[in-house]
Design a protein around this motif. Structure first.
Motif, PDB file in Angstrom:
ATOM      1  N   ALA A  77       0.585  -9.748  -7.289  1.00 55.83           N
ATOM      2  CA  ALA A  77       0.740 -11.120  -6.807  1.00 55.83           C
ATOM      3  C   ALA A  77       0.381 -11.083  -5.328  1.00 55.83           C
ATOM      4  O   ALA A  77       1.163 -10.630  -4.505  1.00 55.83           O
ATOM      5  N   VAL A  78      -0.822 -11.510  -5.007  1.00 56.91           N
ATOM      6  CA  VAL A  78      -1.340 -11.367  -3.652  1.00 56.91           C
ATOM      7  C   VAL A  78      -1.209 -12.664  -2.860  1.00 56.91           C
ATOM      8  O   VAL A  78      -0.756 -12.663  -1.737  1.00 56.91           O
ATOM      9  N   THR A  89      -3.667   1.939 -12.739  1.00 57.41           N
ATOM     10  CA  THR A  89      -2.207   1.864 -12.842  1.00 57.41           C
ATOM     11  C   THR A  89      -1.507   2.990 -12.088  1.00 57.41           C
ATOM     12  O   THR A  89      -0.282   3.081 -12.129  1.00 57.41           O
ATOM     13  N   SER A  90      -2.276   3.817 -11.381  1.00 58.81           N
ATOM     14  CA  SER A  90      -1.645   4.881 -10.589  1.00 58.81           C
ATOM     15  C   SER A  90      -0.969   4.269  -9.363  1.00 58.81           C
ATOM     16  O   SER A  90      -1.241   3.129  -8.998  1.00 58.81           O
ATOM     17  N   ASP A  91      -0.090   5.039  -8.713  1.00 62.31           N
ATOM     18  CA  ASP A  91       0.554   4.557  -7.496  1.00 62.31           C
ATOM     19  C   ASP A  91      -0.470   4.498  -6.371  1.00 62.31           C
ATOM     20  O   ASP A  91      -1.046   5.529  -5.995  1.00 62.31           O
ATOM     21  N   HIS A  92      -0.714   3.311  -5.871  1.00 59.70           N
ATOM     22  CA  HIS A  92      -1.618   3.121  -4.738  1.00 59.70           C
ATOM     23  C   HIS A  92      -1.341   1.748  -4.136  1.00 59.70           C
ATOM     24  O   HIS A  92      -0.606   0.951  -4.697  1.00 59.70           O
ATOM     25  N   HIS A  93      -1.921   1.490  -2.989  1.00 54.11           N
ATOM     26  CA  HIS A  93      -1.688   0.248  -2.271  1.00 54.11           C
ATOM     27  C   HIS A  93      -3.015  -0.495  -2.108  1.00 54.11           C
ATOM     28  O   HIS A  93      -4.053  -0.028  -2.568  1.00 54.11           O
ATOM     29  N   HIS A  94      -2.958  -1.662  -1.444  1.00 48.81           N
ATOM     30  CA  HIS A  94      -4.137  -2.521  -1.414  1.00 48.81           C
ATOM     31  C   HIS A  94      -4.393  -3.175  -0.062  1.00 48.81           C
ATOM     32  O   HIS A  94      -3.458  -3.503   0.661  1.00 48.81           O
ATOM     33  N   ILE A 111      -0.765   6.214   3.180  1.00 50.24           N
ATOM     34  CA  ILE A 111       0.434   5.511   3.630  1.00 50.24           C
ATOM     35  C   ILE A 111       1.666   6.316   3.249  1.00 50.24           C
ATOM     36  O   ILE A 111       1.766   6.828   2.137  1.00 50.24           O
ATOM     37  N   SER A 112       2.601   6.393   4.177  1.00 56.02           N
ATOM     38  CA  SER A 112       3.872   7.052   3.906  1.00 56.02           C
ATOM     39  C   SER A 112       4.982   6.020   4.076  1.00 56.02           C
ATOM     40  O   SER A 112       5.057   5.347   5.108  1.00 56.02           O
ATOM     41  N   ILE A 113       5.819   5.874   3.082  1.00 55.89           N
ATOM     42  CA  ILE A 113       6.917   4.910   3.139  1.00 55.89           C
ATOM     43  C   ILE A 113       8.231   5.686   3.090  1.00 55.89           C
ATOM     44  O   ILE A 113       8.504   6.395   2.128  1.00 55.89           O
ATOM     45  N   GLU A 124      16.367   1.108 -10.865  1.00 51.75           N
ATOM     46  CA  GLU A 124      15.552   2.117 -10.225  1.00 51.75           C
ATOM     47  C   GLU A 124      14.295   1.459  -9.680  1.00 51.75           C
ATOM     48  O   GLU A 124      13.861   0.425 -10.186  1.00 51.75           O
ATOM     49  N   ILE A 125      13.721   2.043  -8.644  1.00 49.69           N
ATOM     50  CA  ILE A 125      12.493   1.508  -8.063  1.00 49.69           C
ATOM     51  C   ILE A 125      11.338   1.844  -8.993  1.00 49.69           C
ATOM     52  O   ILE A 125      11.100   3.006  -9.311  1.00 49.69           O
ATOM     53  N   ALA A 126      10.624   0.813  -9.455  1.00 48.64           N
ATOM     54  CA  ALA A 126       9.491   1.013 -10.354  1.00 48.64           C
ATOM     55  C   ALA A 126       8.208   1.264  -9.567  1.00 48.64           C
ATOM     56  O   ALA A 126       7.444   2.166  -9.882  1.00 48.64           O
ATOM     57  N   HIS A 127       7.953   0.458  -8.551  1.00 49.06           N
ATOM     58  CA  HIS A 127       6.759   0.574  -7.714  1.00 49.06           C
ATOM     59  C   HIS A 127       7.090   0.060  -6.327  1.00 49.06           C
ATOM     60  O   HIS A 127       7.956  -0.799  -6.175  1.00 49.06           O
ATOM     61  N   VAL A 128       6.373   0.547  -5.365  1.00 50.40           N
ATOM     62  CA  VAL A 128       6.389  -0.042  -4.034  1.00 50.40           C
ATOM     63  C   VAL A 128       4.958  -0.481  -3.778  1.00 50.40           C
ATOM     64  O   VAL A 128       4.043   0.351  -3.762  1.00 50.40           O
ATOM     65  N   ASP A 129       4.755  -1.784  -3.663  1.00 51.10           N
ATOM     66  CA  ASP A 129       3.414  -2.322  -3.456  1.00 51.10           C
ATOM     67  C   ASP A 129       3.250  -2.747  -2.012  1.00 51.10           C
ATOM     68  O   ASP A 129       3.964  -3.631  -1.537  1.00 51.10           O
ATOM     69  N   VAL A 130       2.302  -2.129  -1.319  1.00 54.09           N
ATOM     70  CA  VAL A 130       1.977  -2.513   0.045  1.00 54.09           C
ATOM     71  C   VAL A 130       0.631  -3.236  -0.011  1.00 54.09           C
ATOM     72  O   VAL A 130      -0.339  -2.712  -0.567  1.00 54.09           O
TER      73      VAL A 130
END
Length: 139
Positions: A77-78, A89-94, A111-113, A124-130
């Motif tokens: 949702a941008v 579907t891998s962990d990555h940001h945009h 990126i390091s969070i 539980e945390i499913a994803h962190v979207d940056v």
């Protein structure tokens, strides 16, 4: 005999718990044939029309949400009501390029969070979207 890619897509749908209907196969073929990308419902509908796949916007919307629940795509949702579906579907940001409505992947290693809050009990945390918003430099 079916093409190798069709067999792969059928297997991918079955492995995800989805029945490989003709429309799902056609939409998955359009969606995944060009590698990792970010599409809206409207953009996939336009591609389907150009490819001669008779399908409604509502069917594409429902199919993309089924693909999301099955783990085949991720929802981004941008912009307010503008939703993109990400085939990676891998962990990555945009990056999001404002004014051009373009979404680009950022490698997760860029990126390091740190210091994420503890989730509420039972969660539980499913994803962190940056999402980093970009625009052309102003002069």
């Amino acid at each position: 005999m079916a093409h190798a890619r069709e067999v792969t897509i059928e297997a991918r749908l079955r492995d995800s718990g989805l029945r490989p209907t003709r429309q799902r196969i056609a939409l998955a073929d359009l969606l995944f044939a060009k590698g990792d990308r970010h599409l809206t419902v409207e953009e996939l509908h336009e591609e389907a029309v150009e490819a001669g796949v008779p399908v409604s916007l509502a069917t594409i919307y429902n199919t993309l949400h089924q693909f999301t629940e099955a783990g085949l795509v991720r929802v981004l949702a941008v912009e307010g009501s503008r939703t993109y579906f990400d085939t990676n579907t891998s962990d990555h940001h945009h990056f999001f390029i404002e004014g051009e409505n373009e979404v680009l992947d950022i490698p997760v290693s860029s990126i390091s969070i740190d210091n994420l809050p503890d989730p509420p009990d039972g969660m539980e945390i499913a994803h962190v979207d940056v999402i980093i918003r970009l625009r052309k430099k102003r002069r």
